[in-house]
Design an enzyme around this catalytic site. Structure first.
Site, PDB file in Angstrom:
ATOM      1  N   GLU A  44      -4.769 -44.121 -28.589  1.00 24.69           N
ATOM      2  CA  GLU A  44      -4.023 -43.036 -29.227  1.00 24.69           C
ATOM      3  C   GLU A  44      -2.627 -43.078 -28.614  1.00 24.69           C
ATOM      4  OE1 GLU A  44      -6.247 -39.091 -29.565  1.00 24.69           O
ATOM      5  OE2 GLU A  44      -7.467 -40.210 -28.138  1.00 24.69           O
ATOM      6  N   ARG A  64     -16.416 -45.927 -17.814  1.00 25.32           N
ATOM      7  CA  ARG A  64     -14.973 -45.932 -17.573  1.00 25.32           C
ATOM      8  C   ARG A  64     -14.692 -46.407 -16.155  1.00 25.32           C
ATOM      9  NH1 ARG A  64     -12.385 -42.169 -21.155  1.00 25.32           N
ATOM     10  NH2 ARG A  64     -10.553 -41.959 -19.861  1.00 25.32           N
ATOM     11  N   LYS A  91      -4.796 -39.672 -19.076  1.00 19.18           N
ATOM     12  CA  LYS A  91      -3.457 -39.579 -19.649  1.00 19.18           C
ATOM     13  C   LYS A  91      -2.887 -38.175 -19.500  1.00 19.18           C
ATOM     14  CE  LYS A  91      -4.374 -41.769 -23.575  1.00 19.18           C
ATOM     15  NZ  LYS A  91      -4.236 -42.362 -24.914  1.00 19.18           N
TER      16      LYS A  91
HETATM   17  P1  ATP Z   1      -7.556 -40.836 -21.057  1.00 18.67           P
HETATM   18  O1  ATP Z   1      -8.922 -40.207 -20.967  1.00 18.67           O
HETATM   19  O2  ATP Z   1      -7.113 -41.544 -19.842  1.00 18.67           O
HETATM   20  O3  ATP Z   1      -6.543 -39.899 -21.562  1.00 18.67           O
HETATM   21  P2  ATP Z   1      -8.214 -41.873 -23.597  1.00 18.67           P
HETATM   22  O4  ATP Z   1      -9.616 -42.317 -23.715  1.00 18.67           O
HETATM   23  O5  ATP Z   1      -7.942 -40.556 -24.164  1.00 18.67           O
HETATM   24  O6  ATP Z   1      -7.725 -42.002 -22.114  1.00 18.67           O
HETATM   25  P3  ATP Z   1      -7.326 -43.697 -25.614  1.00 18.67           P
HETATM   26  O7  ATP Z   1      -5.960 -44.056 -26.005  1.00 18.67           O
HETATM   27  O8  ATP Z   1      -8.191 -42.986 -26.566  1.00 18.67           O
HETATM   28  O9  ATP Z   1      -7.208 -42.886 -24.262  1.00 18.67           O
HETATM   29  O10 ATP Z   1      -8.077 -44.978 -25.088  1.00 18.67           O
HETATM   30  C1  ATP Z   1      -8.155 -46.186 -25.762  1.00 18.67           C
HETATM   31  C2  ATP Z   1      -9.370 -46.937 -25.295  1.00 18.67           C
HETATM   32  O11 ATP Z   1      -9.360 -47.128 -23.895  1.00 18.67           O
HETATM   33  C3  ATP Z   1     -10.639 -46.186 -25.622  1.00 18.67           C
HETATM   34  O12 ATP Z   1     -11.529 -47.077 -26.251  1.00 18.67           O
HETATM   35  C4  ATP Z   1     -11.166 -45.732 -24.300  1.00 18.67           C
HETATM   36  O13 ATP Z   1     -12.562 -45.737 -24.306  1.00 18.67           O
HETATM   37  C5  ATP Z   1     -10.592 -46.760 -23.330  1.00 18.67           C
HETATM   38  N1  ATP Z   1     -10.412 -46.170 -22.006  1.00 18.67           N
HETATM   39  C6  ATP Z   1      -9.683 -45.083 -21.688  1.00 18.67           C
HETATM   40  N2  ATP Z   1      -9.760 -44.812 -20.370  1.00 18.67           N
HETATM   41  C7  ATP Z   1     -10.563 -45.760 -19.834  1.00 18.67           C
HETATM   42  C8  ATP Z   1     -11.040 -46.045 -18.503  1.00 18.67           C
HETATM   43  N3  ATP Z   1     -10.698 -45.280 -17.456  1.00 18.67           N
HETATM   44  N4  ATP Z   1     -11.852 -47.115 -18.332  1.00 18.67           N
HETATM   45  C9  ATP Z   1     -12.178 -47.892 -19.367  1.00 18.67           C
HETATM   46  N5  ATP Z   1     -11.771 -47.691 -20.630  1.00 18.67           N
HETATM   47  C10 ATP Z   1     -10.973 -46.650 -20.878  1.00 18.67           C
HETATM   48 MG    MG Z   2      -9.405 -41.072 -26.375  1.00 15.04          MG
END
Ligand code: ATP
Ligand code: MG
Length: 561
Positions: free
Chosen positions: A37, A262, A272
């Site tokens: 995102e 994660r 984020k």
């Molecule tokens: P955050 O929780 O840090 O804000 P997010 O999941 O909201 O991250 P996205 O942009 O939706 O951010 O993430 C894109 C991809 O990265 C998703 O498929 C998510 O599962 C993966 N992802 C995000 N954080 C992690 C992490 N700490 N370890 C592994 N994969 C991750």
């Molecule tokens: Mg997300």
């Protein structure tokens, strides 16, 4: 990316893929994606997901897409789209010509929603947000059906169309999937799939005032792209039944979702939202602050893409959440930099040394090996003269027993140069601080040895005062003082006040004069350093990438015992 043929990773995801290939599922295709995102910069957790998704596509000769799941017009910005593209490319993942945006599918998604309405599987609800929440029930209590749930297909089609035409205010109505208000899974209790939002989108502008919800968009975008394995993190496990429901009701291509744990690292946060808070409240200097584990921060700090990929491979993928030691990430970095970084001499806290018996005007160019780990790296010439700087910490007037560096009457070796002996100490009369040392050198000891073979224990790095370049060096420590950055509830209370130390009167050897931002070096005896983009005509700025001390190697050794 997975160039190392002998150690192709094997994990539960690859086990699933191997099985799918054996059964010729998806006609033997493997197609993955990374779906960020665009509401913040990427961090090392995302890097793990990128390495995993791209690594799999690469290994199975499949395809990898980069797709922005840009469903939220108010929080998303073009600035993040650009930085994410740069970061994914830098990490080495190649999406070829497959850069997509969920917003490109808004038309198709709208049609999918209409299809659900026609099939009696979606309805327009007039309850407001709060009422919907009340009706939803809890984990222990079933929800209640909305009084609008049984509207006719015609009425729903009419209202949904009017939502799209902009007839209603934000939040006045939503389109919901008609699933099961008594489901044990809250995600299945008639989730919203379209909402009214009169907001400009960074790509579609004002074309739409209804926007599809993330859950609806995400799984259907994967389907539209023909993704075979939708790999995501564990928090989406509870969403899988909903994704499956959408895909089955619409009878479209059905990617298989696979969840993995994660990545978390001690002394750091990877969220984020919290990273944004650190940036906005100015606890750090922007998303690319070298203390953050954002991809741009790591790059600025001096990390190599290869070391990050190596780290992601070593930690592997698992089904259960765990915390990885930051020492492992640094270990991977050190291993790579050890092979590629040129060794140079830099004095971070200079102490002036005058070599009394070295001819005043003389300058010698001494040969210095660039990298003992890399024969092809060659050597360079380093100037030597009668006034040099050594490290303040390499001299002690009253040394303890095991101190083998310089002290009155003691002889040491200067790297690539001569042996010197300390004869006299000059001090500031007022403060007692040592300001200058007077030494003599042994002309016979050039290059590090003497005809009589006498031994000296200490070897010091140095720079010639007349030739050295002044530089700033930024030393970073963990941004959080507690191993669990969230300890006590508010992560901001755990910020380490000493996470950044600026040394502004460092002296580096003249070969670094033309060093460009992003270049990496080993400063002998100090660690690995990288030229910061803040460098300009007024002076060089270096970031300490990582020290030489490898705490991970120690941890590993202890574990083996
Ligand atoms: P955050 O929780 O840090 O804000 P997010 O999941 O909201 O991250 P996205 O942009 O939706 O951010 O993430 C894109 C991809 O990265 C998703 O498929 C998510 O599962 C993966 N992802 C995000 N954080 C992690 C992490 N700490 N370890 C592994 N994969 C991750
Ligand atoms: Mg997300």
């Amino acid at each position: 990316m997975s160039s190392n043929k002998e150690k192709v990773p094997s994990d539960f995801i690859r086990v699933i893929i191997n099985e799918d290939l054996k059964n010729n599922k998806n006609d033997g295709r493997v197609h993955t994606r990374f779906p960020p995102e665009p509401n913040g910069s990427l961090h090392i957790g995302h890097a793990k997901s990128i390495c995993l998704n791209y690594g799999i596509a690469d290994q199975y000769k499949g395809k990898f897409n980069l797709r922005f799941d840009d469903t939220n017009p108010s929080k998303e910005e073009t600035q993040y789209v650009e930085s994410i593209i740069e970061d994914v490319r830098w990490l080495g993942a190649d999406w070829e010509d497959r850069l997509f945006y969920a917003s490109d599918y808004y038309g198709q998604l709208y049609d999918f929603a209409v299809q659900l309405i026609k099939d009696g599987k979606a309805y327009v609800d007039d309850l407001n947000q709060e009422e919907i929440r009340e009706y939803r029930g809890t984990l222990t209590e079933p929800g209640k059906e909305s009084p609008y749930r049984n509207r006719s297909v015609e009425e729903n089609l009419d209202l949904f169309e009017r939502m799209r035409q902009g007839e209603f205010e934000d939040g006045a109505r939503v389109l919901r999937a008609k699933i099961d208000m008594a489901s044990g899974n809250l995600n299945m209790r008639d989730p919203a799939i379209y909402r009214i939002k009169h907001a400009s989108h960074h790509r579609t502008g004002d074309k739409w005032c209804v926007y599809p919800m993330y859950d609806f968009t995400h799984c259907l975008s994967d389907s539209i792209e023909g993704i075979t394995h939708s790999i995501c993190s564990l928090e989406f496990e509870d969403h899988r039944p909903l994704y499956d429901w959408f895909l089955d009701q619409l009878t479209v291509h059905h990617p298989q979702q696979i969840e993995f744990a994660r990545l978390n690292l001690n002394y750091n946060i990877l969220s984020k939202r919290k990273l944004l808070q650190l940036v906005e409240e100015k606890h750090v200097n922007g998303w690319d602050d070298p203390r953050l584990l954002t991809v741009s921060g790591l790059r600025r700090r001096g990390y190599t893409p290869a070391s990050i990929r190596d780290f992601c491979e070593r930690i592997g993928v698992a089904k259960r959440d765990s915390v990885v030691d930051i020492a492992l990430l640094e270990h991977c970095l050190r291993e790579h930099l050890n092979k590629i970084a040129m060794r140079v001499m830099a004095v971070l806290k200079p102490l002036k040394v005058v070599i009394d018996n070295y001819p005043d005007e003389q300058v010698e160019e001494l040969e210095a090996i660039n990298n003992p780990e890399d024969e092809d790296a060659g050597s360079r010439m380093v100037p030597f003269s009668n006034v040099i700087y050594i490290e303040r910490g390499d001299f002690l007037e009253d040394p303890p027993k095991k101190f083998f560096r310089l002290s009155p009457g003691r002889e040491v070796r200067l790297k690539h140069a001569y042996y010197i002996t300390c004869d006299r100490v000059v001090k500031d009369e007022a403060t007692g601080e040592v300001t200058e040392l007077h030494c003599t050198y042994d002309p016979e000891s050039r290059g590090g040895g003497t005809p009589d073979g006498r031994r000296v224990k200490g070897t010091l790095h140095w720079v010639s005062a007349e030739h050295a370049i002044k530089a700033e060096v930024r030393i970073y420590n963990n941004l959080f003082a507690t191993e669990d950055a969230q300890e006590g509830g508010d992560f901001r209370a755990n910020i380490n006040p000493d996470s950044l130390e600026r040394l502004t009167s460092c002296m580096v050897e003249p070969s670094l004069k033309e060093a460009k931002p992003g270049s990496r070096y080993q400063f002998l005896r100090h660690g690995y350093f990288c030229v910061d983009p803040d460098s300009n005509n007024d002076g060089l700025v270096f970031n300490r990438t990582v020290s030489l001390r490898d705490s991970w190697a120690k941890i590993e050794k202890a574990q083996k015992k």
